[in-house]
Design a protein around this motif. Sequence first.
Motif, PDB file in Angstrom:
ATOM      1  N   ALA A   1      -8.523  -2.431  13.956  1.00 39.89           N
ATOM      2  CA  ALA A   1      -8.238  -2.230  12.487  1.00 39.89           C
ATOM      3  C   ALA A   1      -8.032  -3.903  12.302  1.00 39.89           C
ATOM      4  O   ALA A   1      -7.566  -4.664  11.983  1.00 39.89           O
ATOM      5  CB  ALA A   1      -6.746  -2.654  13.096  1.00 39.89           C
ATOM      6  N   PRO A   2      -9.164  -4.138  11.376  1.00 38.46           N
ATOM      7  CA  PRO A   2      -9.310  -5.203  10.636  1.00 38.46           C
ATOM      8  C   PRO A   2      -7.916  -5.528   9.608  1.00 38.46           C
ATOM      9  O   PRO A   2      -7.952  -4.435   8.998  1.00 38.46           O
ATOM     10  CB  PRO A   2     -10.553  -5.411   9.923  1.00 38.46           C
ATOM     11  CG  PRO A   2     -11.314  -4.037   9.754  1.00 38.46           C
ATOM     12  CD  PRO A   2     -10.125  -2.833  11.473  1.00 38.46           C
ATOM     13  N   PRO A   3      -7.761  -6.430   8.748  1.00 38.42           N
ATOM     14  CA  PRO A   3      -6.403  -6.478   7.581  1.00 38.42           C
ATOM     15  C   PRO A   3      -7.280  -6.093   6.411  1.00 38.42           C
ATOM     16  O   PRO A   3      -8.497  -6.305   6.786  1.00 38.42           O
ATOM     17  CB  PRO A   3      -6.204  -8.207   7.802  1.00 38.42           C
ATOM     18  CG  PRO A   3      -7.849  -8.614   7.962  1.00 38.42           C
ATOM     19  CD  PRO A   3      -8.153  -7.893   9.402  1.00 38.42           C
TER      20      PRO A   3
ATOM     21  N   PRO B   1      -6.762   2.079  -1.443  1.00 37.83           N
ATOM     22  CA  PRO B   1      -6.560   4.098  -2.442  1.00 37.83           C
ATOM     23  C   PRO B   1      -7.161   4.884  -0.392  1.00 37.83           C
ATOM     24  O   PRO B   1      -7.536   5.041  -0.469  1.00 37.83           O
ATOM     25  CB  PRO B   1      -7.319   4.196  -3.073  1.00 37.83           C
ATOM     26  CG  PRO B   1      -8.412   2.774  -3.258  1.00 37.83           C
ATOM     27  CD  PRO B   1      -8.248   1.800  -2.372  1.00 37.83           C
ATOM     28  N   PRO B   2      -5.229   5.486  -0.839  1.00 34.50           N
ATOM     29  CA  PRO B   2      -5.242   6.391   0.147  1.00 34.50           C
ATOM     30  C   PRO B   2      -5.948   7.462  -0.126  1.00 34.50           C
ATOM     31  O   PRO B   2      -5.958   8.186   1.263  1.00 34.50           O
ATOM     32  CB  PRO B   2      -3.918   7.201   0.118  1.00 34.50           C
ATOM     33  CG  PRO B   2      -3.078   6.721  -1.609  1.00 34.50           C
ATOM     34  CD  PRO B   2      -4.249   5.164  -1.359  1.00 34.50           C
ATOM     35  N   GLU B   3      -6.715   8.060  -1.235  1.00 32.04           N
ATOM     36  CA  GLU B   3      -7.714   8.927  -1.162  1.00 32.04           C
ATOM     37  C   GLU B   3      -9.005   8.762  -0.785  1.00 32.04           C
ATOM     38  O   GLU B   3     -10.002   9.363  -0.726  1.00 32.04           O
ATOM     39  CB  GLU B   3      -8.088   9.097  -2.706  1.00 32.04           C
ATOM     40  CG  GLU B   3      -6.705   9.860  -3.283  1.00 32.04           C
ATOM     41  CD  GLU B   3      -6.370   8.544  -4.028  1.00 32.04           C
ATOM     42  OE1 GLU B   3      -5.076   8.613  -4.968  1.00 32.04           O
ATOM     43  OE2 GLU B   3      -6.360   7.457  -4.223  1.00 32.04           O
ATOM     44  N   LEU B   4      -9.700   7.699  -0.444  1.00 29.60           N
ATOM     45  CA  LEU B   4     -10.407   7.111  -0.199  1.00 29.60           C
ATOM     46  C   LEU B   4     -10.076   7.661   1.612  1.00 29.60           C
ATOM     47  O   LEU B   4      -9.644   6.362   2.657  1.00 29.60           O
ATOM     48  CB  LEU B   4     -10.741   5.588   0.491  1.00 29.60           C
ATOM     49  CG  LEU B   4     -10.774   5.278  -1.111  1.00 29.60           C
ATOM     50  CD1 LEU B   4     -11.263   3.702  -1.286  1.00 29.60           C
ATOM     51  CD2 LEU B   4     -12.191   5.978  -1.399  1.00 29.60           C
ATOM     52  N   ASP B   5     -11.045   8.556   2.013  1.00 31.79           N
ATOM     53  CA  ASP B   5     -10.893   9.591   3.781  1.00 31.79           C
ATOM     54  C   ASP B   5     -12.298   8.605   3.654  1.00 31.79           C
ATOM     55  O   ASP B   5     -12.572  10.356   3.461  1.00 31.79           O
ATOM     56  CB  ASP B   5     -10.015  10.223   3.594  1.00 31.79           C
ATOM     57  CG  ASP B   5     -10.491  10.708   5.551  1.00 31.79           C
ATOM     58  OD1 ASP B   5     -10.362   9.674   6.282  1.00 31.79           O
ATOM     59  OD2 ASP B   5      -9.588  11.993   5.260  1.00 31.79           O
TER      60      ASP B   5
ATOM     61  N   LEU C   1     -11.827   3.491   6.963  1.00 29.79           N
ATOM     62  CA  LEU C   1     -10.881   3.728   5.918  1.00 29.79           C
ATOM     63  C   LEU C   1     -10.306   4.982   5.884  1.00 29.79           C
ATOM     64  O   LEU C   1     -11.013   5.896   5.634  1.00 29.79           O
ATOM     65  CB  LEU C   1     -11.099   3.768   4.618  1.00 29.79           C
ATOM     66  CG  LEU C   1     -12.396   2.209   4.423  1.00 29.79           C
ATOM     67  CD1 LEU C   1     -12.248   2.177   2.142  1.00 29.79           C
ATOM     68  CD2 LEU C   1     -11.574   0.962   4.926  1.00 29.79           C
ATOM     69  N   ARG C   2      -8.760   5.372   6.252  1.00 25.07           N
ATOM     70  CA  ARG C   2      -7.676   6.280   6.179  1.00 25.07           C
ATOM     71  C   ARG C   2      -6.632   5.627   6.111  1.00 25.07           C
ATOM     72  O   ARG C   2      -6.094   5.239   6.397  1.00 25.07           O
ATOM     73  CB  ARG C   2      -7.820   6.572   7.407  1.00 25.07           C
ATOM     74  CG  ARG C   2      -7.425   8.027   8.057  1.00 25.07           C
ATOM     75  CD  ARG C   2      -7.990   9.166   8.673  1.00 25.07           C
ATOM     76  NE  ARG C   2      -8.280   8.535  10.126  1.00 25.07           N
ATOM     77  CZ  ARG C   2      -9.026   9.547  10.487  1.00 25.07           C
ATOM     78  NH1 ARG C   2      -9.275  10.610  10.108  1.00 25.07           N
ATOM     79  NH2 ARG C   2      -9.705   8.755  11.623  1.00 25.07           N
TER      80      ARG C   2
END
Length: 447
Positions: free
Chosen positions: A25-27, A33-37, A68-69
């Motif tokens: 969980a890095p800051p 963007p939430p689309e970057l999954d 990323l998610r």
Amino acid sequence: MIASKVESANHSALPRVTREVLVSAPPVHGALPPELDGTFLTIGPNPLQRPHDEHLFAGDGMVHGVRLRGGRAEWYRNRWLRTDRAARILGELPAPGPRHGPNDNANGNIVRHAGRTLALGDGGPRPLQIDAALDTVARIDFDGTLRGGFAAHPQHDPLTGELHAVTMSCEPPYATYLVIDVHGRVRRSVPVPLKRPVMMHAFSLTEHYAIIYDLPVVFSPAAAAAGSRIPYAWNDGHGARLGLLPRDGGPDDILWVELSPCFVFHPVNAYESGRHIVLDVISHPRVFDRDPHRPGETPPALVRWTVDTAGGTVVEEQLSGLVQEAPVIDDRVRGTRHRYVFATALDPSGRELLGGPALLRHDLATGRTDTHELPPGCTTGEAVFVPREPRAPEGDGWLLSMVTDGRTGHGELTVLDTADFTGRPAAAVPLPVPVPHGFHAAWVDGD
């Protein structure tokens, strides 16, 4: 939390990471963007021990990743690939699976194909499959269909989903054109006869042709006898040419077209226009000549070659005088006419070979170049373009790259919105560990 798995007390003249880590969980600064999954990946040489010849390309392969998610960064981790050499140093078992040739150091590139994430290398090693946690699973031979080695820079056909590659060997015919189907099996293999073994990091693919780069960096028996793990050097007597191999043709169908001597690590893209083939490339006037261990002796530039397939001639045009490397396009248009080219601006002094102080966006329709300048003392390596959504216009989305702070050596994943390319990043994920610039980066969707 940072979890350390291994530590190496050896030192090297090359910048390197000395341990495997997990950062949970890095800051995040800004708004991811939430689309970057998916997972941003980089790969490059990172010697576990000081290499014998200090060749820039010879270090043990290490993969770095940031997951990323949902607008969050879940983790960062790095892992050495478990080649025979790395496993021996680490006191572990090497990757299982059939190997080919003396070199299994797949430190050059990462691709995703047929449900597998593959680490690839120059010089003919077989791919190393890695899992979602970046651990090495096995060497693969595409279910027994790969007879020899593989290549560092294959290309997907965006229409068929098949993976195309040109592999190199130190044995005749010295090169082979391969097509791997969507199920991950070799369905086509065509020998490409060359005069001698050459360094060919990449090739180009158009609708009807695979384009071979037969350029004057060739196998050096003297370097091999001296123990170099990358035994290649500039050879003025070899010449330079392009081979136009019809995708459904054989060795006798190749049209060879002469070029002025140069070297291309990274083509940008290629496409057909009537009887012409247009190739945009990053061209180096000369490499591996004065210093066989480092390629950066002449400044690379973005050029266009227009090949007349009827006359067998080439016209060269310089598209940008800026010193640059690591070109990236929107892969949805690969093999067809492209408008945008993203690249990494390099320091003209040549001090940094795998990164630079800015990212560039060339608009080939207008001739305009936009520059995203990094903070002083920071450099970035190859970027990855991710479309905003599947039907977004070409070049509309995010550009992800790993930035290194020269003061601390720590890495930071930066996310640029191409709608505001020269402005502040949309988001950044700072990391408390070094992440040196590797050879290539990749984006893998989902888990």
